[in-house]
Motif scaffolding. Sequence first.
Motif, PDB file in Angstrom:
ATOM      1  N   LEU A 151      12.994 -64.738  47.905  1.00 30.37           N
ATOM      2  CA  LEU A 151      14.442 -64.813  47.985  1.00 30.37           C
ATOM      3  C   LEU A 151      14.839 -65.982  48.876  1.00 30.37           C
ATOM      4  O   LEU A 151      14.312 -66.129  49.987  1.00 30.37           O
ATOM      5  N   TYR A 152      15.764 -66.797  48.391  1.00 27.98           N
ATOM      6  CA  TYR A 152      16.373 -67.843  49.201  1.00 27.98           C
ATOM      7  C   TYR A 152      17.725 -67.320  49.665  1.00 27.98           C
ATOM      8  O   TYR A 152      18.570 -66.952  48.844  1.00 27.98           O
ATOM      9  N   ARG A 159      14.324 -57.287  61.819  1.00 30.67           N
ATOM     10  CA  ARG A 159      13.792 -57.811  60.563  1.00 30.67           C
ATOM     11  C   ARG A 159      13.584 -56.707  59.538  1.00 30.67           C
ATOM     12  O   ARG A 159      13.943 -56.864  58.361  1.00 30.67           O
ATOM     13  N   GLY A 160      13.015 -55.588  59.965  1.00 35.12           N
ATOM     14  CA  GLY A 160      12.756 -54.500  59.028  1.00 35.12           C
ATOM     15  C   GLY A 160      14.026 -53.954  58.424  1.00 35.12           C
ATOM     16  O   GLY A 160      14.085 -53.648  57.221  1.00 35.12           O
ATOM     17  N   GLY A 185      32.271 -61.911  39.608  1.00 38.12           N
ATOM     18  CA  GLY A 185      31.299 -61.075  38.917  1.00 38.12           C
ATOM     19  C   GLY A 185      29.924 -61.092  39.555  1.00 38.12           C
ATOM     20  O   GLY A 185      28.905 -60.923  38.864  1.00 38.12           O
ATOM     21  N   VAL A 186      29.849 -61.298  40.877  1.00 35.25           N
ATOM     22  CA  VAL A 186      28.568 -61.317  41.588  1.00 35.25           C
ATOM     23  C   VAL A 186      28.243 -59.901  42.063  1.00 35.25           C
ATOM     24  O   VAL A 186      28.989 -59.326  42.855  1.00 35.25           O
ATOM     25  N   PRO A 187      27.141 -59.304  41.611  1.00 33.44           N
ATOM     26  CA  PRO A 187      26.761 -57.966  42.093  1.00 33.44           C
ATOM     27  C   PRO A 187      26.455 -58.001  43.587  1.00 33.44           C
ATOM     28  O   PRO A 187      25.924 -58.992  44.102  1.00 33.44           O
ATOM     29  N   PHE A 188      26.769 -56.914  44.286  1.00 37.66           N
ATOM     30  CA  PHE A 188      26.556 -56.915  45.738  1.00 37.66           C
ATOM     31  C   PHE A 188      26.288 -55.514  46.258  1.00 37.66           C
ATOM     32  O   PHE A 188      26.559 -54.506  45.595  1.00 37.66           O
ATOM     33  N   VAL A 189      25.725 -55.481  47.470  1.00 37.08           N
ATOM     34  CA  VAL A 189      25.614 -54.251  48.239  1.00 37.08           C
ATOM     35  C   VAL A 189      26.362 -54.469  49.544  1.00 37.08           C
ATOM     36  O   VAL A 189      26.562 -55.608  49.980  1.00 37.08           O
ATOM     37  N   VAL A 232      17.813 -53.944  53.533  1.00 34.03           N
ATOM     38  CA  VAL A 232      19.068 -54.282  52.850  1.00 34.03           C
ATOM     39  C   VAL A 232      18.774 -55.131  51.617  1.00 34.03           C
ATOM     40  O   VAL A 232      19.319 -54.888  50.530  1.00 34.03           O
ATOM     41  N   LEU A 233      17.908 -56.120  51.763  1.00 32.00           N
ATOM     42  CA  LEU A 233      17.576 -56.994  50.640  1.00 32.00           C
ATOM     43  C   LEU A 233      16.837 -56.235  49.536  1.00 32.00           C
ATOM     44  O   LEU A 233      17.065 -56.479  48.345  1.00 32.00           O
ATOM     45  N   LEU A 234      15.975 -55.309  49.914  1.00 29.75           N
ATOM     46  CA  LEU A 234      15.272 -54.498  48.921  1.00 29.75           C
ATOM     47  C   LEU A 234      16.260 -53.604  48.165  1.00 29.75           C
ATOM     48  O   LEU A 234      16.123 -53.399  46.954  1.00 29.75           O
ATOM     49  N   THR A 235      17.254 -53.077  48.887  1.00 30.88           N
ATOM     50  CA  THR A 235      18.298 -52.279  48.235  1.00 30.88           C
ATOM     51  C   THR A 235      19.055 -53.125  47.223  1.00 30.88           C
ATOM     52  O   THR A 235      19.367 -52.671  46.119  1.00 30.88           O
TER      53      THR A 235
END
Length: 208
Positions: A95-96, A184-185, A143-147, A190-193
């Motif tokens: 991921l960038y 970091r964890g 239309g950008v998906p987000f959490v 969050v990124l994995l979600t």
Amino acid sequence: MDYRNSDLPAVAGPRHEDILPQSTATAVKIVVVGGFGVGKTTMVGAVSEIRPLTTEETMTKAGIGVDDTRGVGHKTTTTVAMDFGRISINDELVLYLFGTPGQERFWFLWRGLFEGALGAVVLLDTRRLEISFDVIGRLEERGVPFVVAVNSFPDAPEHPIEELRQALDLPPTVPILVCDARRRGSARDVLLTLMRHLHAQAAITEAL
């Protein structure tokens, strides 16, 4: 001509941690967005496996009366262009990360940062919930998906997730979770979600 005794300094190569593994098959662009002072630079810096690129500058009098600094009066620097980092989710997926500036006067930069982004993380500060409304609106328009990630500030009020969902007028399909952008964890979770959310959205689209 003999260069063996040249005084020119040796050219340093890239650091080991900066080199992408040969197994990398997919690179994904993710944007980290949110209002001023919600922790975007902190999150990118905490989770990045390379030395993050930041464009933080000292805040000046030019922002007085323009930038909304309520709740973050101690803040002395601000992102004026973007933050950049990189994280490998596994041996094949990288991921960038692009962190956006939070002040509204820098939002003209968002268009370029959103180009090619597969998804986004919206960082939330419950002390200043209202600054997230326009941010979420812009993502929905494009239309950008987000959490949504609620950053755990020590003095921030805590609200049940469903209350936050109602206040932000978000559908049940948008994940909302609590995080600590300094860890970091936690940032990686969050990124994995987000990745799971994007996968679920893609599966729904394919089924239609």
